[in-house]
Motif scaffolding. Structure first.
Motif, PDB file in Angstrom:
ATOM      1  N   ASP A 112      11.016   4.190  -2.437  1.00  0.00           N
ATOM      2  CA  ASP A 112      11.109   5.650  -2.400  1.00  0.00           C
ATOM      3  C   ASP A 112      10.371   6.253  -1.198  1.00  0.00           C
ATOM      4  O   ASP A 112       9.920   7.400  -1.257  1.00  0.00           O
ATOM      5  CB  ASP A 112      10.546   6.233  -3.709  1.00  0.00           C
ATOM      6  N   ASP A 113      10.245   5.485  -0.117  1.00  0.00           N
ATOM      7  CA  ASP A 113       9.533   5.936   1.088  1.00  0.00           C
ATOM      8  C   ASP A 113       8.108   6.373   0.789  1.00  0.00           C
ATOM      9  O   ASP A 113       7.524   7.186   1.511  1.00  0.00           O
ATOM     10  CB  ASP A 113      10.298   7.078   1.780  1.00  0.00           C
ATOM     11  N   LYS A 114       7.527   5.814  -0.296  1.00  0.00           N
ATOM     12  CA  LYS A 114       6.157   6.167  -0.674  1.00  0.00           C
ATOM     13  C   LYS A 114       5.244   4.953  -0.743  1.00  0.00           C
ATOM     14  O   LYS A 114       4.013   5.090  -0.647  1.00  0.00           O
ATOM     15  CB  LYS A 114       6.142   6.866  -2.038  1.00  0.00           C
ATOM     16  N   PHE A 115       5.838   3.770  -0.927  1.00  0.00           N
ATOM     17  CA  PHE A 115       5.034   2.569  -1.120  1.00  0.00           C
ATOM     18  C   PHE A 115       5.727   1.410  -0.402  1.00  0.00           C
ATOM     19  O   PHE A 115       6.949   1.265  -0.497  1.00  0.00           O
ATOM     20  CB  PHE A 115       4.900   2.261  -2.621  1.00  0.00           C
ATOM     21  N   VAL A 116       4.949   0.595   0.325  1.00  0.00           N
ATOM     22  CA  VAL A 116       5.531  -0.503   1.085  1.00  0.00           C
ATOM     23  C   VAL A 116       4.955  -1.839   0.639  1.00  0.00           C
ATOM     24  O   VAL A 116       3.760  -1.945   0.334  1.00  0.00           O
ATOM     25  CB  VAL A 116       5.317  -0.313   2.612  1.00  0.00           C
ATOM     26  N   PHE A 175       0.752  10.444  -1.647  1.00  0.00           N
ATOM     27  CA  PHE A 175       1.001   9.489  -2.716  1.00  0.00           C
ATOM     28  C   PHE A 175      -0.190   8.558  -2.905  1.00  0.00           C
ATOM     29  O   PHE A 175      -0.479   8.146  -4.029  1.00  0.00           O
ATOM     30  CB  PHE A 175       2.265   8.683  -2.449  1.00  0.00           C
ATOM     31  N   ARG A 176      -0.881   8.221  -1.828  1.00  0.00           N
ATOM     32  CA  ARG A 176      -2.080   7.384  -1.958  1.00  0.00           C
ATOM     33  C   ARG A 176      -3.120   8.081  -2.826  1.00  0.00           C
ATOM     34  O   ARG A 176      -3.694   7.471  -3.736  1.00  0.00           O
ATOM     35  CB  ARG A 176      -2.657   7.063  -0.581  1.00  0.00           C
ATOM     36  N   THR A 177      -3.339   9.358  -2.568  1.00  0.00           N
ATOM     37  CA  THR A 177      -4.303  10.125  -3.377  1.00  0.00           C
ATOM     38  C   THR A 177      -3.866  10.168  -4.835  1.00  0.00           C
ATOM     39  O   THR A 177      -4.665   9.936  -5.755  1.00  0.00           O
ATOM     40  CB  THR A 177      -4.439  11.557  -2.826  1.00  0.00           C
ATOM     41  N   ASN A 181       0.825  -1.208   0.000  1.00  0.00           N
ATOM     42  CA  ASN A 181       0.000   0.000   0.000  1.00  0.00           C
ATOM     43  C   ASN A 181       0.858   1.257   0.000  1.00  0.00           C
ATOM     44  O   ASN A 181       2.028   1.224   0.415  1.00  0.00           O
ATOM     45  CB  ASN A 181      -0.926   0.012   1.215  1.00  0.00           C
ATOM     46  N   PRO A 182       0.287   2.379  -0.455  1.00  0.00           N
ATOM     47  CA  PRO A 182       1.003   3.657  -0.371  1.00  0.00           C
ATOM     48  C   PRO A 182       1.217   4.032   1.096  1.00  0.00           C
ATOM     49  O   PRO A 182       0.380   3.737   1.953  1.00  0.00           O
ATOM     50  CB  PRO A 182       0.044   4.641  -1.052  1.00  0.00           C
ATOM     51  N   ILE A 183       2.353   4.681   1.378  1.00  0.00           N
ATOM     52  CA  ILE A 183       2.684   5.041   2.756  1.00  0.00           C
ATOM     53  C   ILE A 183       2.110   6.400   3.129  1.00  0.00           C
ATOM     54  O   ILE A 183       1.544   6.568   4.207  1.00  0.00           O
ATOM     55  CB  ILE A 183       4.211   5.041   2.949  1.00  0.00           C
TER      56      ILE A 183
END
Length: 210
Positions: free
Chosen positions: A132-136, A75-77, A69-71
């Motif tokens: 990229d600290d945006k997605f895990v 970024f989720r939006t 999922n997005p972190i």
């Protein structure tokens, strides 16, 4: 972080399911099985690949958790909006949405590894991959093979059978190139070995202090 979204609509309505999306990060890492659903109000929303945990809610129903999922909220939006836009454009001449950012062919990543020991289990560690600290990506496992520990990505059981009649599993998210796979898996193994050494050292200090 550069990524590409591709969406396929389902041919017929199956409950609330309207389509599936695939996201490729940096041309090197793919996420599949992202569901596009429609709620009772007719609004579309995105559901990331999930797994059934051992936890239960107040109604004694199993709790499902995202495999990846997005972190960040931002970024989720951005990602979910791109997936919904891809769904609306699906079936047109080009239904791939390429979102710029940089010309990086491999997404920057970090990993976190926790050694895992349980009698009778061949699972030796659990890992998370951060893009990229945006997605895990969760539920990455380290499994003891015949000679070495190897990395296994989250997967799902298909209806297919192999030549021995066993169920075929397919990865939900995975590196797309040999070079990125070797780089990613190599770092996970290094972090696993370092974490395991740290556990042994701490155990040794505990025993000596007794």
């Amino acid at each position: 972080m550069k990524y590409t979204v591709k969406v396929n609509k389902v041919r017929k309505n199956e409950g609330s399911l309207r389509g599936f999306a695939t996201v490729v990060f940096g041309e090197s890492f793919k996420i599949t099985n992202i569901a596009i659903l429609e709620n009772s109000n007719g609004n579309l929303f995105v559901s990331m690949p999930r797994y059934r945990s051992n936890e239960v809610d107040e109604h004694n129903n199993f709790v499902f958790k995202d495999i990846c999922n997005p972190i960040t909220k931002e970024f989720r939006t951005e990602l979910y909006d791109a997936i919904i836009e891809g769904y609306k454009n699906a079936g047109k001449e080009n239904n791939e949405l390429n979102t710029e950012k940089t010309e990086v062919e491999e997404p920057p990543f970090t990993v976190k590894v926790t050694p895992y020991e349980r009698e009778g289990s061949n699972i030796k560690g659990l890992a998370r991959i951060y893009l990229d600290d945006k997605f895990v990506i969760n539920n990455v496992t380290l499994i003891q093979g015949k000679d070495n520990v190897f990395v296994a990505m989250p997967s799902y059981k298909t209806k297919q059978k192999d030549k021995d009649g066993k169920a075929v599993y397919k990865d939900i998210c995975f590196p797309m190139t040999k070079e990125f796979r070797e780089k990613l898996y190599g770092k996970i193994i290094i972090f696993y070995n370092n974490a395991k050494k740290k556990v042994y050292l701490e155990l040794g200090r505990t025993l000596r202090s007794r």
